[in-house]
Scaffold this active site. Sequence first.
Site, PDB file in Angstrom:
ATOM      1  N   SER A  98       0.783  -1.344  -0.176  1.00 20.07           N
ATOM      2  CA  SER A  98      -0.066   0.064   0.152  1.00 20.07           C
ATOM      3  C   SER A  98       0.911   1.310  -0.067  1.00 20.07           C
ATOM      4  O   SER A  98       0.314   2.311  -0.286  1.00 20.07           O
ATOM      5  CB  SER A  98      -0.919   0.126   1.254  1.00 20.07           C
ATOM      6  OG  SER A  98      -1.977  -1.040   1.132  1.00 20.07           O
TER       7      SER A  98
ATOM      8  N   GLY B 277      -2.629   3.625  -4.270  1.00 23.19           N
ATOM      9  CA  GLY B 277      -2.988   4.474  -5.304  1.00 23.19           C
ATOM     10  C   GLY B 277      -4.591   4.800  -5.280  1.00 23.19           C
ATOM     11  O   GLY B 277      -5.288   4.626  -4.076  1.00 23.19           O
TER      12      GLY B 277
ATOM     13  N   CYS C 125      -9.449  -1.965   3.353  1.00 21.47           N
ATOM     14  CA  CYS C 125      -8.619  -0.571   2.792  1.00 21.47           C
ATOM     15  C   CYS C 125      -9.085  -0.520   1.458  1.00 21.47           C
ATOM     16  O   CYS C 125     -10.163  -0.065   1.243  1.00 21.47           O
ATOM     17  CB  CYS C 125      -7.008  -0.891   2.998  1.00 21.47           C
ATOM     18  SG  CYS C 125      -6.265   0.675   3.026  1.00 21.47           S
ATOM     19  N   PHE C 126      -8.035  -0.688   0.461  1.00 24.76           N
ATOM     20  CA  PHE C 126      -8.366  -0.472  -0.768  1.00 24.76           C
ATOM     21  C   PHE C 126      -9.434  -1.461  -1.259  1.00 24.76           C
ATOM     22  O   PHE C 126     -10.318  -0.886  -2.101  1.00 24.76           O
ATOM     23  CB  PHE C 126      -7.060  -0.778  -1.970  1.00 24.76           C
ATOM     24  CG  PHE C 126      -7.179  -0.291  -3.151  1.00 24.76           C
ATOM     25  CD1 PHE C 126      -6.893   1.131  -3.562  1.00 24.76           C
ATOM     26  CD2 PHE C 126      -7.547  -1.195  -4.167  1.00 24.76           C
ATOM     27  CE1 PHE C 126      -6.946   1.285  -4.855  1.00 24.76           C
ATOM     28  CE2 PHE C 126      -7.572  -0.904  -5.415  1.00 24.76           C
ATOM     29  CZ  PHE C 126      -7.364   0.538  -5.778  1.00 24.76           C
TER      30      PHE C 126
ATOM     31  N   GLN D 163     -12.670   0.422  -0.708  1.00 21.49           N
ATOM     32  CA  GLN D 163     -12.827   1.402  -1.454  1.00 21.49           C
ATOM     33  C   GLN D 163     -13.432   0.873  -2.762  1.00 21.49           C
ATOM     34  O   GLN D 163     -14.331   1.457  -3.318  1.00 21.49           O
ATOM     35  CB  GLN D 163     -11.736   2.185  -1.749  1.00 21.49           C
ATOM     36  CG  GLN D 163     -11.207   3.020  -0.424  1.00 21.49           C
ATOM     37  CD  GLN D 163      -9.766   3.431  -0.814  1.00 21.49           C
ATOM     38  OE1 GLN D 163      -9.059   3.291  -1.691  1.00 21.49           O
ATOM     39  NE2 GLN D 163      -9.187   4.140   0.409  1.00 21.49           N
TER      40      GLN D 163
ATOM     41  N   ASN E 296      -3.760   2.840   7.096  1.00 22.01           N
ATOM     42  CA  ASN E 296      -2.793   3.351   5.959  1.00 22.01           C
ATOM     43  C   ASN E 296      -3.457   3.425   4.790  1.00 22.01           C
ATOM     44  O   ASN E 296      -3.838   2.710   3.796  1.00 22.01           O
ATOM     45  CB  ASN E 296      -1.566   2.250   5.843  1.00 22.01           C
ATOM     46  CG  ASN E 296      -0.747   2.532   4.640  1.00 22.01           C
ATOM     47  OD1 ASN E 296      -0.688   3.734   4.067  1.00 22.01           O
ATOM     48  ND2 ASN E 296      -0.106   1.745   3.876  1.00 22.01           N
TER      49      ASN E 296
ATOM     50  N   GLY F 229      -4.860   6.952   2.332  1.00 24.49           N
ATOM     51  CA  GLY F 229      -4.816   8.543   1.865  1.00 24.49           C
ATOM     52  C   GLY F 229      -6.234   8.786   1.035  1.00 24.49           C
ATOM     53  O   GLY F 229      -6.319   9.955   0.730  1.00 24.49           O
ATOM     54  N   PHE F 230      -6.978   7.905   0.692  1.00 25.97           N
ATOM     55  CA  PHE F 230      -8.405   8.074   0.058  1.00 25.97           C
ATOM     56  C   PHE F 230      -9.482   7.444   0.839  1.00 25.97           C
ATOM     57  O   PHE F 230      -9.206   6.677   1.857  1.00 25.97           O
ATOM     58  CB  PHE F 230      -8.304   7.489  -1.313  1.00 25.97           C
ATOM     59  CG  PHE F 230      -7.553   7.872  -2.190  1.00 25.97           C
ATOM     60  CD1 PHE F 230      -7.689   8.962  -2.996  1.00 25.97           C
ATOM     61  CD2 PHE F 230      -6.064   7.554  -2.203  1.00 25.97           C
ATOM     62  CE1 PHE F 230      -6.824   9.693  -4.030  1.00 25.97           C
ATOM     63  CE2 PHE F 230      -5.166   8.293  -3.172  1.00 25.97           C
ATOM     64  CZ  PHE F 230      -5.670   9.246  -4.039  1.00 25.97           C
TER      65      PHE F 230
ATOM     66  N   HIS G 129      -7.124  -1.840   8.899  1.00 27.45           N
ATOM     67  CA  HIS G 129      -6.102  -2.868   8.711  1.00 27.45           C
ATOM     68  C   HIS G 129      -6.571  -3.928   9.809  1.00 27.45           C
ATOM     69  O   HIS G 129      -5.699  -3.837  11.175  1.00 27.45           O
ATOM     70  CB  HIS G 129      -4.951  -2.772   8.536  1.00 27.45           C
ATOM     71  CG  HIS G 129      -4.739  -2.318   7.367  1.00 27.45           C
ATOM     72  ND1 HIS G 129      -4.250  -3.051   6.385  1.00 27.45           N
ATOM     73  CD2 HIS G 129      -4.536  -0.804   6.857  1.00 27.45           C
ATOM     74  CE1 HIS G 129      -3.896  -2.384   5.195  1.00 27.45           C
ATOM     75  NE2 HIS G 129      -4.369  -1.079   5.543  1.00 27.45           N
TER      76      HIS G 129
ATOM     77  N   GLU H  94      -6.035  -6.991  10.451  1.00 31.07           N
ATOM     78  CA  GLU H  94      -4.770  -7.775  10.437  1.00 31.07           C
ATOM     79  C   GLU H  94      -3.493  -7.368  11.101  1.00 31.07           C
ATOM     80  O   GLU H  94      -2.541  -8.154  11.333  1.00 31.07           O
ATOM     81  CB  GLU H  94      -4.361  -8.336   8.950  1.00 31.07           C
ATOM     82  CG  GLU H  94      -3.387  -7.527   8.172  1.00 31.07           C
ATOM     83  CD  GLU H  94      -4.041  -6.195   7.557  1.00 31.07           C
ATOM     84  OE1 GLU H  94      -3.310  -5.233   7.183  1.00 31.07           O
ATOM     85  OE2 GLU H  94      -5.388  -6.322   7.601  1.00 31.07           O
TER      86      GLU H  94
END
Length: 366
Positions: free
Chosen positions: A46, A229, A255-256, A259, A297, A299-300, A340, A342
């Site tokens: 990430s 990203g 996380c991602f 999203q 962790n 940023g979006f 997270h 984990e």
Amino acid sequence: MKKAIIALEDGTCFEGRAFAGSGEFYGELVFNTSMTGYQEILTDPSYHGQIVTMTYPLIGNYGINDEDVESRGIFAQGLVVSECSRIHSNWRATKSLPEYLEENGKIGVDDVDTRAITLHIRDKGAMKCVVSTEDLDKESLVAKAKASEGLVGRDLASEVTTASTYVWPEGGKPDAVYKVAVIDCGIKLNQLRILADLGCECTVYPNNSNADEIIATQPDGIFVSNGPGDPAGAPETTKLVGQLIESKIPMFGICFGHQMLGRALGANTFKLKFGHRGGNQPIQDLRTTKVEIASHNHGFCIDADTVNPDVAEVTHINLNDNTVAGLQHKLQPLFCVQYHPEAAPGPHDPFYLFEEFIDLMKENQK
């Protein structure tokens, strides 16, 4: 040690010394508030495209070991610390932090005022930067930082995903209770370790895989991993996740992955000013009102105002800024969180989320 200059796109520069690596390195400068776990942070995919500043003043004192890696290598572009420990000591250590960065061709900078860096990012926001031991002209470096690629609009997950499908644990899990299809957007290994410990055999797929082929394997559950990203810059992965949602197989995203699931359900995402990165973020589970401390962790973030209330509901929020930290589908077994569970590094408070995923698969098997 060579002199190193950190130049930001807004014209701000910081001077330090390179305790590992040399050359020029580009990325978004961010900060992480964890006191330990620098090895896991460096190897978290990430952080691809980012240069990480650790707010804790002394880093590297316990060295590097062979067990605590979270991926196939270092993905952070560089590491900035106040002081890199001259001596490392731990019974598991096999090498020092400077040696590890050198081996992986990454830059490490210390003798820097990391408090000033952190305060600047918190005030102005995370921004593009260049770290150099070669070009020491600040005006030149600021121009390079301005001209460099940022994170907005970039599909970095496709740069870090696995090149081919594989099974975890290696060789399979004969006593597996559940078969889980994992979409790798930049997965951390501890997610796979935990799923295996909970009785799952995981088949890990690249993020450009064919949805019909995955569904044809009849997995008990689908897991969408973390990754780097801009989620808006990964429409093909969003499309894949949307097709997998249609299967109504139990799904869990982190996380991602959170999203991706949110965007596939029609929500929008936006870039946070300086993101959430560290092991001490307070999260409230709105279903129980309980508060947990979790590792972050990202940023979006998902835009709460764009979540369709007929389809999904917000289940968790970040208490620092009330941003969306969890979603749950109202009609089928699907949920996701922005943080997270984990850990690696970080607290284990949210471990129950993996157990909830197991419960969804168990219920779906009945």
